[in-house]
Design a protein around this motif. Structure first.
Motif, PDB file in Angstrom:
ATOM      1  N   PHE A  73      34.329  25.552  34.386  1.00  0.00           N
ATOM      2  CA  PHE A  73      35.144  26.620  33.809  1.00  0.00           C
ATOM      3  C   PHE A  73      34.361  27.929  33.820  1.00  0.00           C
ATOM      4  O   PHE A  73      33.147  27.955  33.580  1.00  0.00           O
ATOM      5  N   LEU A  75      34.723  32.182  32.523  1.00  0.00           N
ATOM      6  CA  LEU A  75      35.448  33.234  31.824  1.00  0.00           C
ATOM      7  C   LEU A  75      35.735  34.362  32.802  1.00  0.00           C
ATOM      8  O   LEU A  75      34.997  34.553  33.778  1.00  0.00           O
ATOM      9  N   LEU A 119      36.441  22.887  22.891  1.00  0.00           N
ATOM     10  CA  LEU A 119      36.899  23.856  23.886  1.00  0.00           C
ATOM     11  C   LEU A 119      36.834  25.283  23.351  1.00  0.00           C
ATOM     12  O   LEU A 119      37.497  26.181  23.868  1.00  0.00           O
ATOM     13  N   LEU A 122      36.423  28.573  25.410  1.00  0.00           N
ATOM     14  CA  LEU A 122      37.542  29.243  26.074  1.00  0.00           C
ATOM     15  C   LEU A 122      38.087  30.305  25.122  1.00  0.00           C
ATOM     16  O   LEU A 122      39.102  30.127  24.454  1.00  0.00           O
ATOM     17  N   SER A 123      37.388  31.416  25.049  1.00  0.00           N
ATOM     18  CA  SER A 123      37.673  32.442  24.050  1.00  0.00           C
ATOM     19  C   SER A 123      38.691  33.474  24.510  1.00  0.00           C
ATOM     20  O   SER A 123      39.173  34.267  23.699  1.00  0.00           O
ATOM     21  N   ALA A 127      41.454  31.355  31.623  1.00  0.00           N
ATOM     22  CA  ALA A 127      40.166  30.889  32.125  1.00  0.00           C
ATOM     23  C   ALA A 127      40.325  30.533  33.594  1.00  0.00           C
ATOM     24  O   ALA A 127      41.438  30.272  34.076  1.00  0.00           O
ATOM     25  N   THR A 147      43.420  29.352  37.975  1.00  0.00           N
ATOM     26  CA  THR A 147      43.461  29.853  36.606  1.00  0.00           C
ATOM     27  C   THR A 147      44.287  28.927  35.724  1.00  0.00           C
ATOM     28  O   THR A 147      45.186  28.218  36.195  1.00  0.00           O
ATOM     29  N   ILE A 150      45.232  30.006  28.351  1.00  0.00           N
ATOM     30  CA  ILE A 150      44.690  29.468  27.107  1.00  0.00           C
ATOM     31  C   ILE A 150      45.590  29.939  25.964  1.00  0.00           C
ATOM     32  O   ILE A 150      45.754  31.142  25.744  1.00  0.00           O
TER      33      ILE A 150
END
Length: 378
Positions: A73, A75, A119, A122-123, A127, A147, A150
């Motif tokens: 993953f 960002l 998780l 994943l902010s 993602a 992609t 989220i």
């Protein structure tokens, strides 16, 4: 002599060239590559749903040459993975939590469960991810970058359900009503599912799809045809689902569903038929009107047997309500009139015959037999 040698040399060179240019046929080993086989469009970090990621991997030396497959993953805007998960192709033997189904099929799997997997990295609202395969020589192949959205959507809450205790045979109308709330708004709820269970087995499923935002309810209305293929005491289990795939809590209610046997209401056939001339035959149409309080969808078969008044019945002859006039003599499909064409030959025996009609429904109940008579004369 020299000319002959040169000629033979050129012919040999030409033959070798043709052999060298000859197209080779397989089988060829597959290339070393990895591709995204399955992935979700979104991840709900606070939901109850699990998410399956699958990679299809091939290698010229076979799957035994694959050392690792990982799900990475990223960002947005970052070139370094923020988190990586191992993917497996073990059929759930070594790593059951990974969720792989079939071992050694080239599909490597990792199931992510927001309730058990951290998780929080994943902010962002989106993602990026890719799948990377490494072989036993440390050669690596990467899938395309993709992609995933989220989201943070809370599950709906089922507050109350109403249902009749008994669904009587022939009932004109009934309703299942579920009251649901959702912190993301009532419009986030897709439907309410109801399942009928008995003896730890699910027998039927239906959907409460009629929404009333003002009352925050979902409703399923029906009549006695709901009881087709059902009979006895069931436990109804209700649950709501939202647009993010979250399921609510479950509420249960018991219901007794009545189901009465079908009825052969009328038969239509000739009273008397004369045998045809030698070498000829007559086609005779036999009709039976059948009724079932649970609707025609509850009728499994309609049939009749034929026997001389002083003899034994033959095998059941099935009747049809399928609109096939040519083969079965049925004019209109689904009108409750079941039909069959029988053949009377010139060498049949003149006698009085009993036609015994019965109907069976989808829970195994058989109607009261109806007997009609046909006299065959010379």
């Amino acid at each position: 002599m020299m000319y002959r040698f040169v000629k033979l040399f050129l012919m040999g060179a030409l033959l070798l060239g043709m052999l060298a240019c000859e197209e080779r046929t397989g089988p060829f080993p597959p290339p070393f590559e990895v591709e995204i086989y399955r992935a979700p469009d979104q991840l709900n970090l606070i939901g109850s749903q699990t998410y399956r990621f699958e990679a299809r991997v091939s290698h010229p030396a076979g799957l035994t040459a694959i050392k690792t497959v990982t799900l990475e993953f990223f960002l947005p805007g970052e070139e370094t993975p923020v988190r990586a998960f191992t993917m497996v192709d073990d059929g759930g033997v070594k790593d059951p939590d990974a969720g792989d189904v079939v071992a050694n099929d080239g599909i490597f799997t990792r199931v992510l469960n927001p309730r058990t997997t951290d998780l929080t990295f994943l902010s962002e609202n989106v993602a990026l991810f890719r799948m990377v395969a490494t072989d036993d020589r440390d050669n690596a192949q990467e899938s395309r970058m993709d992609t995933v959205a989220i989201i943070r959507s809370t599950p709906p809450k089922l507050l109350q359900v109403t249902a009749p205790d008994t669904l009587q045979s022939g009932v004109a109308r009934f309703a299942f009503v579920a009251t649901v709330s959702d912190s993301d708004g009532f419009e986030d709820i897709l439907f309410v599912l109801v399942e009928g269970w008995r003896d730890n087995q699910r027998f039927f499923t239906d959907t409460l799809a009629t929404a009333d935002p003002a009352q925050e309810t979902f409703t399923l209305t029906g009549d006695s045809t709901f009881a087709a293929e059902k009979q006895g005491l069931y436990q109804l289990r209700f649950a709501a689902r939202d647009r993010s795939g979250n399921w609510s809590n479950t509420l249960e209610r018991n219901i007794f569903i009545e189901n009465t046997p079908p009825v052969v209401a009328q038969t239509v056939m000739p009273d008397t038929v004369q045998l045809p001339p030698p070498g000829q035959q007559y086609l005779i149409r036999i009709l039976a009107r059948v009724w079932d309080a649970q609707g025609l969808g509850d009728v499994r078969t309609v049939s009749f047997t034929v026997q001389p008044v002083d003899g034994d019945p033959g095998d059941p002859i099935e009747m049809f309500d399928n609109g096939n006039t040519q083969d079965n003599g049925d004019d209109v499909a689904g009108d409750g009139i079941f039909s069959r064409i029988i053949t009377l030959n010139s060498n049949n025996t003149a006698a009085t015959y009993l036609f015994t009609f019965t109907a069976e429904d989808r829970v195994g109940q058989v109607s009261v037999a109806v007997v009609d008579t046909m006299v065959i004369i010379q």
